[in-house]
Structure formats: C-alpha cells, structure tokens
Scaffold this motif. Structure first.
Motif, short mmCIF file in Angstrom:
data_model
loop_
_atom_site.label_atom_id
_atom_site.label_comp_id
_atom_site.label_asym_id
_atom_site.label_seq_id
_atom_site.Cartn_x
_atom_site.Cartn_y
_atom_site.Cartn_z
N LEU A 179 0.82 -1.21 0.00
CA LEU A 179 0.00 0.00 0.00
C LEU A 179 0.86 1.26 0.00
O LEU A 179 0.59 2.20 -0.75
CB LEU A 179 -0.95 -0.01 1.20
N MET A 180 1.87 1.31 0.83
CA MET A 180 2.70 2.52 0.91
C MET A 180 3.50 2.73 -0.38
O MET A 180 3.56 3.84 -0.92
CB MET A 180 3.62 2.45 2.12
N ASN A 181 4.10 1.67 -0.89
CA ASN A 181 4.81 1.78 -2.17
C ASN A 181 3.85 2.13 -3.29
O ASN A 181 4.15 2.96 -4.15
CB ASN A 181 5.52 0.45 -2.50
N GLY A 182 2.68 1.49 -3.28
CA GLY A 182 1.70 1.73 -4.33
C GLY A 182 1.17 3.15 -4.34
O GLY A 182 1.01 3.76 -5.40
N HIS A 183 0.92 3.71 -3.17
CA HIS A 183 0.40 5.07 -3.11
C HIS A 183 1.47 6.11 -3.45
O HIS A 183 1.14 7.18 -3.99
CB HIS A 183 -0.20 5.36 -1.73
N ARG A 184 2.72 5.82 -3.18
CA ARG A 184 3.77 6.77 -3.55
C ARG A 184 4.06 6.73 -5.05
O ARG A 184 4.60 7.68 -5.62
CB ARG A 184 5.07 6.46 -2.79
N THR A 185 3.71 5.61 -5.72
CA THR A 185 4.05 5.45 -7.14
C THR A 185 2.83 5.26 -8.04
O THR A 185 2.97 4.93 -9.21
CB THR A 185 4.98 4.23 -7.33
N ALA A 186 1.62 5.46 -7.49
CA ALA A 186 0.37 5.27 -8.24
C ALA A 186 0.28 3.86 -8.83
O ALA A 186 -0.14 3.66 -9.95
CB ALA A 186 0.23 6.32 -9.35
N GLY A 187 0.68 2.88 -8.02
CA GLY A 187 0.52 1.49 -8.42
C GLY A 187 1.49 1.01 -9.47
O GLY A 187 1.22 0.02 -10.17
N ASP A 188 2.65 1.65 -9.62
CA ASP A 188 3.65 1.17 -10.57
C ASP A 188 4.10 -0.23 -10.15
O ASP A 188 4.46 -0.46 -8.98
CB ASP A 188 4.84 2.13 -10.61
N GLY A 189 4.11 -1.17 -11.09
CA GLY A 189 4.25 -2.59 -10.77
C GLY A 189 5.43 -2.98 -9.91
O GLY A 189 5.27 -3.57 -8.83
N ALA B 152 -0.52 6.75 8.53
CA ALA B 152 0.12 6.48 7.24
C ALA B 152 -0.44 7.40 6.16
O ALA B 152 0.30 7.90 5.30
CB ALA B 152 -0.09 5.02 6.84
N LEU B 153 -1.75 7.64 6.18
CA LEU B 153 -2.37 8.55 5.21
C LEU B 153 -1.84 9.97 5.39
O LEU B 153 -1.59 10.68 4.40
CB LEU B 153 -3.89 8.54 5.37
N ARG B 154 -1.64 10.38 6.63
CA ARG B 154 -1.10 11.72 6.87
C ARG B 154 0.36 11.82 6.42
O ARG B 154 0.80 12.88 5.95
CB ARG B 154 -1.25 12.07 8.35
N SER B 155 1.10 10.73 6.54
CA SER B 155 2.47 10.72 6.03
C SER B 155 2.47 10.85 4.51
O SER B 155 3.26 11.60 3.93
CB SER B 155 3.18 9.43 6.45
N LEU B 156 1.58 10.11 3.84
CA LEU B 156 1.46 10.22 2.38
C LEU B 156 1.11 11.65 1.99
O LEU B 156 1.66 12.20 1.03
CB LEU B 156 0.40 9.26 1.86
N TYR B 157 0.20 12.26 2.72
CA TYR B 157 -0.25 13.62 2.43
C TYR B 157 0.92 14.61 2.46
O TYR B 157 0.97 15.57 1.68
CB TYR B 157 -1.31 14.02 3.46
#
Length: 498
Positions: free
Chosen positions: A151-161, A448-453
């Motif tokens: 989830l964290m990798n996916g949200h930082r990269t918009a799901g890049d494989g 985690a969401l606040r860190s992403l933000y």
C-alpha cells in the motif's frame, strides 16, 4: 555424515532415475559440481561436514537447481560413500500462492528429500524459520507487513508494478539470506546460479547505492557476504525512512536486514557455467520427473513462484478503467505487450508465452483473470477492489492533489466533504466518520495517510529519491503507447512489471 553402505545402495536407483532425465552434458556438470564441492570442503574426508545452502523460491529455475544439487549429492554418495549436507531454504511472502507450495512438495517427494538426514528443508517466513510442511499456515503478522508495504509503495508510485510489489520484497530477500545462511550454526557455502560477473556487478551496484547514502562502504567491502548484507541493511533503513516518513520506527526496525555473525562466513559457489536455465532444455525433468505444474496462480508471466504479476496486470486494467476513462481490457492489452517482451528477454519458451497469453485470449478469459486477480488480492493481501482502485489515483500524496478527482470519479457522495477530508489528512481536523471512511477506502491507518499527504508522488524522471534510483536500475520495464481520450493524443508511458 558419511553415507552408509545401505544409504549408498538406496541412493543409486534414485540417481539412476534422475540421470535418465539428465542430458550427457548435465551428467558431466553434476560430476564437475561434485569435484568443486570436494575442493571447497577441503577434501573427501571433510565432505560429510560440509554444509551447502540453496535458496528455493519454488519456481521452475530454482526447482532445476535443487534437482541438480540433489543429483550431485547422490552422485558423491554413490561414487565415494560420502557426501555433503544440503540445506534448502524457501522464503515466503504474501504473493506466494498455495499452488507454489504444492509444486515444492511434489519436487521434494520426487527427489526423496523427506526423512533424508542429510537434507533439511526450511520455510522462512520473515523472522520465523520452520521445517517445510505442505500446508504450513502463513503468519498473519508477515501478511500485515507485506500488505502495508504494498500500500505505501503503491500510493507513492500510483501502483507502478515493480516498486509496489518488488522493492520491499527484494530487501526481504536479503534478510532471508542473512537468516537462512546463519541459522543454527550456519552453512559453509551458498550455491548461486549467478555468474561471478553478475555477482560482482550486483555487489558494485549495492555499494554505490550505499555510498551515495553516506554509508561506510569500505568496512562493508572488507566483510564480504556479511558486509553486503550490512550495506543492504543500510539501504533498507534509508528506503523505509523515505517510504514511511517519520514516526514509523517500529515498522523500520521490523524490516532490518539480518547480517549474520562472526560464527559463520559462507562462501558463494557458482554453478552458472555448468547449467542452462532455459526450461526447454530440461522440460521433461521439470514436468515429468519433478511433476512441476504451470497452473493458474503458480504461473504468472515471467514468474512461476509468485502471483504478484497477475496483480500488476490487474492494476494496469484498473488504471485504464477508473483513472484514464478507458476500458479495463485496453489496460490489460498494454500490460500483455510488456509481459511478452519481458518473457522473450528471459528466453522463455514459446509454449509458456502462449500459455500465459491464452488466459487472456478473449473477453471471457479477461473476465476470468480479473475475477482471479480480485480474489487473490483479497486472500493474499486483504485488499478489495475499491482499495486497489484508490491506489491507482494516488489521491493522498502531494497534499491530496488527486483527491478531488478520485472522490469525484469513484465516491461522489463525499464531494461535499473535500475540505474536511483535506483537513483530516493535514492533521488539523478530527471527524471519526470521515476518518473511518478514509481508512476503509485506502486500507491504511490514518497516521500512514497523513504521512502520504506530507510526501510527494515519486518522480521517476528524477534521481532525487532512492525509490526512483532503484527503479532506474531495474531492467523490468518498457515503454507502451496508449490513446488518451481526454486529449485525443497518443501518450507514451514507461511501465514496469514482471
């Protein structure tokens, strides 16, 4: 352990069966590997105390390696009445489906490994090491860790494989080697299918990465294998600081790379020059003698030990459908183009390429694979389709730059709550109901969401981040062209996958 006369007699018929499936050059390779191991052990008298480890992912190539080492073990027993001890270590993660464990079990049974005191088969689930069992439960804490990383990798990269599924997993592989190779007194050597040139290239790349992060690479270089693991631990800690942000000390500590100790210093034994990893060269050995099956989740494009590539394709379909306003199947077709190129680059036989592509041959096949991917995401990572779609938008990074787009297209009932959602993510507002919705739709806890933000989406055109630098050195990517219905233009994208 010296092979008793009765043991050697038992070994002979099994070796004969194996030799029936080995070509003449493979039988010569077995003899040569045996000679090398005698030398590495310090002579025949020391061979029974020599402990060799092989990492076994459960795929076609590692199954072949295990078979060749078993043949070598049997060959030495029959020829000299003594042989080495073999440790087979299997690393699991959430992306390893049950079908892979079934393949491993069939391989072990075909090679008569159960109840052989000269062989130990281990399952390594992060920090937990246990003897192999066919239906060994996967630990819930490891699944939760893998889920959080995806989830964290996916949200930082918009799901890049590759970053989404492979970056954290590759660091976990380093930890696996550190744990498995030093477990209960350690091993003398680790066998590898990489050439010395490949080993040197990897070592150099890691050290350069570590040096750029400010680590003491001179000390790492002096310690060989342990030093490499220490460098990778430093890289891992930097990676997770960058990925998670501040306030996740426990999560980073859980992801440290085990670096062994002074009680063992395993060498590397390469068999690269003696074996062929073209599965077509030993198809009958793999599929008939070992009973390895390329079935459903046990075979996903370039992988036969991990089903995550199925989800990478699914991600591309979801992005096309929900983010880009196109059809799901158009995104899948684009991923299939990349997957075929990667399979050919890996010299996979046409029969396997055809098998992978046949699953997506028509609308019915596409729908069946989508259903399979949805079910696997739920079973492996505890993620539903809404959470996977959320990841494709990366709606929380860059202070919620894509939040309005995501909410408007997928959850229009919350459009009137946008300001409050931003304030919650910024940490200046508390609304239990909306906070719960954010957690539910993303799969992530509020911290985690606040860190992403507070962090930016990874810019792969820049080398400013470690995550971008890792993907820049990753060969598993390719450019695809797609039609953008919003602009009417053709867009070229760099897509990564397996």
């Amino acid at each position: 352990m010296n092979a008793s006369p009765s043991q050697a007699l038992n070994d002979e018929p099994l070796l004969g069966e194996l030799n029936h499936y080995l070509r003449a050059d493979e039988r010569r390779a077995v003899a040569t590997i045996g000679e090398r191991l005698i030398d590495a052990a310090g002579g025949l008298d020391r061979l029974p105390d020599y402990r060799l480890m092989v990492a076994y992912g459960g795929g076609k190539d590692s199954s072949y390696t295990v078979a060749m080492l078993r043949a070598t073990q049997l060959h030495l027993s029959v020829l000299h009445g003594r042989t080495f001890q073999l440790r087979i270590a299997n690393m699991r993660h959430a992306g390893v489906p049950d079908a892979v464990m079934a393949n491993i079990d069939r391989v072990y049974r075909a090679l008569h490994l159960f109840d052989d005191p000269r062989v130990e088969m281990l399952v390594v689930d992060h920090q937990q090491i246990r003897p192999f069992e066919r239906h060994l439960p996967f630990p819930a804490d490891v699944q939760a860790m893998n889920r959080f990383d995806v989830l964290m990798n996916g949200h930082r990269t918009a799901g890049d494989g590759r970053p989404t599924f492979c970056n954290s997993c590759n660091l976990a592989v380093a930890d696996f080697y550190g744990r498995a190779a030093w477990w209960q007194g350690g091993v003398d050597a680790v066998v590898t299918g990489d050439s010395r040139k490949e080993q040197k290239h990897y070592f150099t790349w890691i050290m350069r990465l570590a040096q750029r992060l400010g680590l003491n690479v001179d000390e790492c270089r002096r310690q060989g294998f342990r030093g490499l693991l220490q460098a990778l631990d430093g890289v891992a800690q930097s990676y997770f600081v960058e990925l998670f942000g501040e306030g996740f000390d426990q999560q980073r500590e859980e992801r440290r790379v085990a670096c062994g100790d002074e009680h063992a210093d395993p060498a590397f034994v390469s068999i690269y020059d003696l074996v062929s990893y073209k599965v077509e060269d030993h198809w009958e050995l793999i599929t008939e003698f070992l009973d390895f099956r390329f079935e459903e989740l046990a075979f996903s494009f370039t992988e036969s030990d991990c089903a995550n590539p199925l989800l990478m394709a699914h991600f591309r379909g979801l992005k096309a459908e929900y983010v880009q306003g196109r059809r799901y199947n158009q995104g899948i077709a684009e991923y299939l183009e990349l997957a075929q190129a990667l399979m050919r680059k890996k010299e996979m036989p046409q029969r396997l390429i055809d098998l992978a592509m046949a699953a997506y041959a028509d609308e019915q096949g596409m729908l069946a694979r989508r259903t399979l991917a949805t079910r696997f995401a739920e079973q492996a990572f505890g993620l539903d389709e809404a959470q996977l779609v959320c990841m494709q938008f990366a709606p929380f990074v860059d202070r919620g730059r894509e939040l309005s787009s995501f909410v408007g297209l997928c959850h229009a009932q919350h459009l009137g709550n946008l300001d409050d959602l931003h304030r919650i993510l910024a940490g200046v507002h508390n609304d239990p109901s909306l906070s719960q919705w954010l957690t539910q739709v993303s799969g992530l806890p509020l911290p985690a969401l606040r860190s992403l933000y507070a962090h930016q989406r990874i810019d792969f055109d820049s080398d400013a981040t470690l995550i971008a630098r890792v993907r820049a050195g990753d060969p598993h990517k390719g450019r695809i062209s797609r039609y953008d219905p919003a602009t009417g233009e053709t867009v070229v994208e760099l897509v990564s996958g397996r």
